[in-house]
Design a protein around this motif. Structure first.
Motif, PDB file in Angstrom:
ATOM      1  N   SER A  92       1.778  11.989  -3.427  1.00  0.00           N
ATOM      2  CA  SER A  92       0.649  12.808  -3.866  1.00  0.00           C
ATOM      3  C   SER A  92       0.685  14.216  -3.278  1.00  0.00           C
ATOM      4  CB  SER A  92      -0.668  12.126  -3.500  1.00  0.00           C
ATOM      5  OG  SER A  92      -0.790  12.005  -2.093  1.00  0.00           O
ATOM      6  N   LYS A  93       1.407  14.387  -2.162  1.00  0.00           N
ATOM      7  CA  LYS A  93       1.507  15.711  -1.518  1.00  0.00           C
ATOM      8  C   LYS A  93       2.975  16.100  -1.373  1.00  0.00           C
ATOM      9  CE  LYS A  93      -2.550  14.475   1.252  1.00  0.00           C
ATOM     10  NZ  LYS A  93      -3.032  14.187   2.634  1.00  0.00           N
ATOM     11  N   ASN A  98       1.023   8.827   0.093  1.00  0.00           N
ATOM     12  CA  ASN A  98       0.672  10.106   0.700  1.00  0.00           C
ATOM     13  C   ASN A  98       1.775  11.138   0.492  1.00  0.00           C
ATOM     14  OD1 ASN A  98      -1.182  11.673   2.366  1.00  0.00           O
ATOM     15  ND2 ASN A  98       0.401  11.587   3.936  1.00  0.00           N
ATOM     16  N   THR A 149       4.318  19.389   0.206  1.00  0.00           N
ATOM     17  CA  THR A 149       4.011  19.803   1.586  1.00  0.00           C
ATOM     18  C   THR A 149       4.276  18.728   2.632  1.00  0.00           C
ATOM     19  OG1 THR A 149       1.708  19.080   1.313  1.00  0.00           O
ATOM     20  CG2 THR A 149       2.215  21.395   0.779  1.00  0.00           C
ATOM     21  N   GLU A 150       4.461  17.482   2.220  1.00  0.00           N
ATOM     22  CA  GLU A 150       4.457  16.376   3.167  1.00  0.00           C
ATOM     23  C   GLU A 150       5.836  15.926   3.620  1.00  0.00           C
ATOM     24  OE1 GLU A 150       2.041  13.741   5.476  1.00  0.00           O
ATOM     25  OE2 GLU A 150       1.661  15.578   4.346  1.00  0.00           O
ATOM     26  N   LYS A 160      -6.012  21.068  -9.436  1.00  0.00           N
ATOM     27  CA  LYS A 160      -6.732  20.131  -8.580  1.00  0.00           C
ATOM     28  C   LYS A 160      -7.907  19.481  -9.286  1.00  0.00           C
ATOM     29  CE  LYS A 160      -5.563  22.477  -4.236  1.00  0.00           C
ATOM     30  NZ  LYS A 160      -4.494  21.542  -3.911  1.00  0.00           N
ATOM     31  N   ARG A 174       6.838  15.036  -9.600  1.00  0.00           N
ATOM     32  CA  ARG A 174       6.584  14.449  -8.285  1.00  0.00           C
ATOM     33  C   ARG A 174       7.413  13.180  -8.073  1.00  0.00           C
ATOM     34  NH1 ARG A 174       1.096  12.815  -7.712  1.00  0.00           N
ATOM     35  NH2 ARG A 174       0.511  13.546  -9.775  1.00  0.00           N
TER      36      ARG A 174
END
Length: 739
Positions: free
Chosen positions: A264-265, A261, A268-269, A525, A30
């Motif tokens: 952490s995503k 944000n 998709t973000e 998750k 990430r």
């Protein structure tokens, strides 16, 4: 970047160690992907600012007028929005014009998404236009010159739609809101309804403990710092400073949440984040004269609602001159333009609702409970609800009788009465309000008003001292090249440049990111280390929010104590014992005009025919409810379609509504007593008209209570049974008149 979870002899690692390794692999991947998104953001920034006319509109557009080619050139332009496939426009519907704010960012936020102000207006069938701007101002450009250019833009749109059922509806977002209000007060004949979204109009207003941005001018000693910044920019003010001021209001989001944000995503973000950052990083410049006007006249001076702004030709800006309905959209969650700053200009301009009516004004406001400042313009949820309802019901707003209303929204469901008359998923109502409803939101005490008046005077003194003793030196030392270098070194620009592909280290990031994408291993998750990460993030947000709250409390305390000093107030010419009031009295000229108009309306009480009588009856019965519902207006439209007769234009209908409303307001008994004189002798015509009235009144709910009593009185005046419905009578002719 491929990593396998290691194993020990005899089997794979398990439990906490396995979870830790799984989390570390995911966190490492990430991190690489996050850095690559930052690289893409930097490259996107460089590409965006290199364009001649950068914007973030999601629609194709056709240039209609280029402000640079006007006799008084400005960097603004008018474009026509080309509807996407599948969207049909009704060229007889009033056009919409969206004016975007020039508050540090580039244009396009009003059409940023399909679900946007422009998008929902086009879905409602309205032709749409957009007023945007270029990054660099034209030499000599001022706020007044921009206003004159925008007047030409509105005139052009009107000329392109001669068959439209009303003047253009103009949406002013944020800083464009006050600009639209100024223009509408100077050229009221050009405008249809105004939608003022997230726009400050009463700049000192607020409540203690919230919205500290209003203290900034006083804490910095006034607008001398604005002049200094413009001088260091060689006559231009860098809009990045305005963006930085905005970001400082929410340090937890600026320094952590927005980036976290994405991190952490990260899978998709990216697209959503990059789309927004393309607008957020598109900084623009203003001329020194423009920003000085904004700060001195508006934010520190608070002269707009007070009627103290004067144009070069001597005309005063008086918001009471606006004749179009004004729809103010604000939010309790907006720390830039809180409800008090959006609405308290009404308290400055009017003593009560009767005075609003005396000026022939219709003001509608709606207060969102939580959405932030940017959400008013960019939130898809807001666009689908509030802005969609405004667009669909703009004609309802335009024909409302003068007064003060609050727009409320109720979700449409299976139990909704006459749901077939509701456009969209919400039922919009305009409920009558008084000035006490606005006062109940909180506001300044007389002591606060004296504090802000003292801050204004200190600003004027400091600016005068700076202009006399310091400004000549700064101007002589600042070259255009030095100013450009300082703009390029602004921290907000550097954060984009430093992580772009221009940085040779970011080439390795791009290569590593490509490897990660091929071997991505997201963490489960339910991984306990992921839960710990989320908890740490919340703690960081809490710490930053606590720091912000402490700084805001300190800032407020300093402002209130420094500018609340009787000694300071007396020294700068503010009477420490005065009871300041910013409310303006009605001018003798307006009182004389009003007296003449009252006499004219009273003389017309006995004039008209069935149409006037029916509308008079509708207003009388409907006013008992204290609200107007979109279903009632749609029912009225259907009655007009089904029963034929000479069709009034929207402007004619609006005039008729206002005349009958004022007649009832001036002398209700005489106005009602005149109804039989307006009716035809034909009983069937009267029965049909009464049945249509009843149908409209019952569209949103059953007729009961005082409305039923008033309807019975109308039935007696019409000489019919109060239970008449359209199912048992012949259609009526609205043109019918008494013999």
């Amino acid at each position: 970047m491929s990593m396998e979870i290691p194993s020990l002899p005899g089997g794979p690692l398990s439990g906490v160690v396995a979870s830790a390794v799984e989390y570390m692999v995911d966190a490492g991947q990430r991190s690489v992907l996050f850095l690559d998104i930052m690289r893409q953001r930097g490259d996107q920034y460089r590409e965006h600012v290199s364009q001649t006319a950068p914007h973030v509109l999601q629609y194709a557009a056709e240039l209609i007028m280029d402000g640079r080619k006007l006799d008084e050139p400005v960097n603004y332009a008018l474009v026509r929005i080309i509807p996407p496939a599948g969207v049909e426009l009704d060229l007889e519907r009033r056009p919409f014009i969206v004016v975007d704010p020039r508050a540090g960012h580039g244009p396009g936020i009003g059409g940023f998404k399909a679900d946007s102000e422009i998008g929902v207006a086009m879905k409602a069938g309205h032709p749409c236009y957009f007023v945007g701007f270029l990054p660099e101002p034209m030499p000599g450009q001022t706020i007044e010159r921009i206003a004159r250019a925008e007047a030409l833009f509105v005139e052009k749109v009107i000329s392109l739609h001669p068959q439209a059922d009303g003047k253009p509806c103009v949406i002013g977002n944020c800083q464009a809101g006050w600009a639209v209000m100024i223009l509408a007060s100077l050229r009221p004949e050009l405008f249809g309804p105004l939608i003022i979204a997230g726009a400050p109009l009463a700049y000192w207003a607020g409540v203690h403990g919230k919205y500290p941005m209003r203290y900034a001018g006083g804490l910095l000693g006034g607008s001398w710092l604005t002049a200094l910044t413009s001088d260091l920019g060689a006559g231009k003010f860098d809009g990045a400073w305005l963006v930085q001021n905005f970001e400082s209001q929410n340090p937890s989001n600026t320094l952590w949440t927005k980036q976290y944000n994405v991190y952490s995503k990260v899978d998709t973000e990216a697209d959503r984040y990059l789309e927004f950052e393309r607008w957020w990083g598109g900084h623009v410049n203003l001329n020194a004269e423009e920003i000085q006007f904004i700060v001195d006249e508006l934010f520190v001076g608070n002269n707009l609602a007070a009627g103290k702004i004067e144009m070069s030709d001597g005309r005063k800006v008086d918001l009471r001159n606006i004749r179009s309905p004004i729809l103010v959209f604000c939010s309790k969650g907006d720390n830039v333009t809180p409800p008090q700053q959006a609405l308290h200009w009404i308290l400055d301009c009017y003593a009560d609702v009767d005075e609003i009516r005396a000026y022939g004004q219709t003001i509608v406001y709606t207060v969102h409970e939580s959405i932030g400042h940017l959400g008013i313009f960019v939130s898809g949820g807001v666009a689908k609800k509030e802005h969609a309802e405004f667009s669909s019901n703009i004609d309802l707003i335009d024909v409302l009788p003068p007064g003060l209303y609050e727009a409320t929204f109720e979700a449409k469901g299976e139990e909704t009465t006459s749901s077939d008359l509701v456009v969209g998923q919400w039922v919009m109502r305009c409920e009558a309000r008084t000035l006490d409803d606005i006062r109940a939101m909180g506001g300044n005490s007389p002591e606060d008003e004296r504090r802000f008046a003292a801050a204004k005077r200190v600003s004027e003194l400091n600016l005068a001292a700076y202009q006399k003793f310091v400004q000549p030196w700064i101007k002589s030392m600042t070259t255009p090249q030095l100013a450009e270098a300082m703009r390029n070194l602004h921290p907000l620009r550097l954060q984009y440049e430093a992580l772009s592909s221009q940085n040779p280290w970011m080439a390795m990031v791009k290569s590593a990111a490509e490897g990660v994408e091929e071997n991505r291993k997201p963490v489960a998750k339910d991984n306990p280390f992921l839960a710990f990460q989320e908890q740490m993030s919340k703690q960081i947000v809490h710490v930053l929010d606590s720091w912000r709250d402490s700084q805001e409390a300190l800032s407020e305390a300093i402002f209130l104590n420094v500018y609340g000093s009787p000694l300071l107030q007396a020294a700068v010419g503010v009477d420490p014992t005065s009871e300041p009031s910013r409310r303006r009295e009605m001018s003798p000229e307006h009182r004389a005009m009003l007296k003449q108009r009252i006499a004219e309306l009273k003389a017309k009480i006995g004039e008209g025919g069935l149409r006037e009588a029916a509308l008079r009856a509708l207003l009388y019965v409907g006013s008992a409810r204290g609200m107007v519902d979109e279903r009632s207006i749609e029912a009225l439209r259907q009655v007009r379609r089904e029963h034929g007769g000479a069709r009034l234009t929207l402007a004619e209908f609006k005039t008729l509504v206002r005349e009958q409303f004022f007649m009832l307001l001036l002398d209700r008994d005489a106005t009602l007593a005149a109804i039989p004189k307006l009716l035809p002798d034909d009983l069937n015509q009267r029965r049909a008209a009464f049945a249509a009235i009843r149908e409209v009144l019952s569209a949103s709910e059953a007729i009961s209570g005082e409305r039923a009593d008033r309807l019975k009185r109308i039935a007696d005046l019409f000489g019919v049974d109060s239970g008449e419905t359209t199912s048992n009578v012949a259609p009526f002719d609205p043109k019918a008149r008494a013999s």
